[in-house]
Write an enzyme that holds these catalytic residues in place. Sequence first.
Site: not given
Length: 290
Positions: A183, A196
Site C-alpha cells: 500500500s 494496517y
Amino acid sequence: MQSHPQEKHIHPPLPEQQQEMPGLTEEMTPRPDHGEESYRGSGRLEDKVAIITGADSGIGRAVAIAFAREGADVVINYLEEDNDARETARWVEKAGRKALVARGDISDQAFARTLIDRTIAEWGRLDILVNNAAHQATFERLEDITAEEWELTFRTNIHAMFYLCQAALKHMKPGSAIINTSSINATSPSPTLLAYATTKGAIANFTAGLAGLLADRGIRVNAVAPGPIWTPLIPSTMPPEKVRNFGRNTPMKRPGQPAELAATYVLLASPESSYTTGALYEVTGGRAML
C-alpha cells in the site's frame, strides 16, 4: 478513443454511505469497476494456475477477471462474503476458465496449508500466488486500538502471507511468481490506519527479502502498492467524511478503480517480467511514496 485519466470514473464528493465490516460490493454506490466490460486478455497466462486471496471483491476480483482473460484458472479465496465470491467465479468461468471457490481464514496456518493442498489436488500445479487479502480499521487514538485488533491485523495481513508462501514453495517451479499487495501506507502511513499501515510496511520488506531468498529457485516475488482504491473496505472501515472525499488528495483528484490495477498484476505474473523481482510497483494516482 482515449480519455483523460483524470476525468475517468467517479470523483469526490462521493455519495454518503456506510457499511458493516468487511463490506459488500453490491451495497456500494457507485459500484466499483473490476474490468468486467473493459479488460481484454492476450493469452499472457495461458494454462497457469493462480491463487488469489481476498478475491471476492475489490482488487482481488479485478485481478481474478484479468488472470482468467489471460488464460489462467483461478482459486478464489475469501473470508465470508459468499455472494461476492460467487460473482467473481461467474466472471472467471465466463472467460472460459475454471474457478475454485475456497472460503476460509488465511490467518489460520492450518487453513493456509489446506488452501495450497486443495489447489494441488484440484489442478496439480501452482504457478502464481497473489497475497491480496487484508484487514484494516480506523482509529483516532492509540488507546482505542485493542491488542486483539492489532493482532488480527498482523495475522491477516502479514502472518498469512508467510504461511501461504511457505506452504506454496514446494509446489512452485522456476518461472513461478508471488505477488503481494502492499500500500501507499507502507511509506506514507495514514495515522488513523496505524496497524494496517505498519503491516503494509512489513509487506514491502517481506517482499524484498523473500525475492532475494528465492532468486536461486527461479521464483520471482514482487509487490503492488495501491493508493486510494474504491473497494468495500472504504465505506466499511472509514468515517463518512473520509468516504465522501476519498481520493481527492491525489493528483488525479479521484479514487482509483480496481480495474486500474489489474494490468500491473498481470505484468508481474507474466513470463515477460522474468528480470523483475523484489520490486514495489506504485499505483497511487500520482501520490508520491516518500
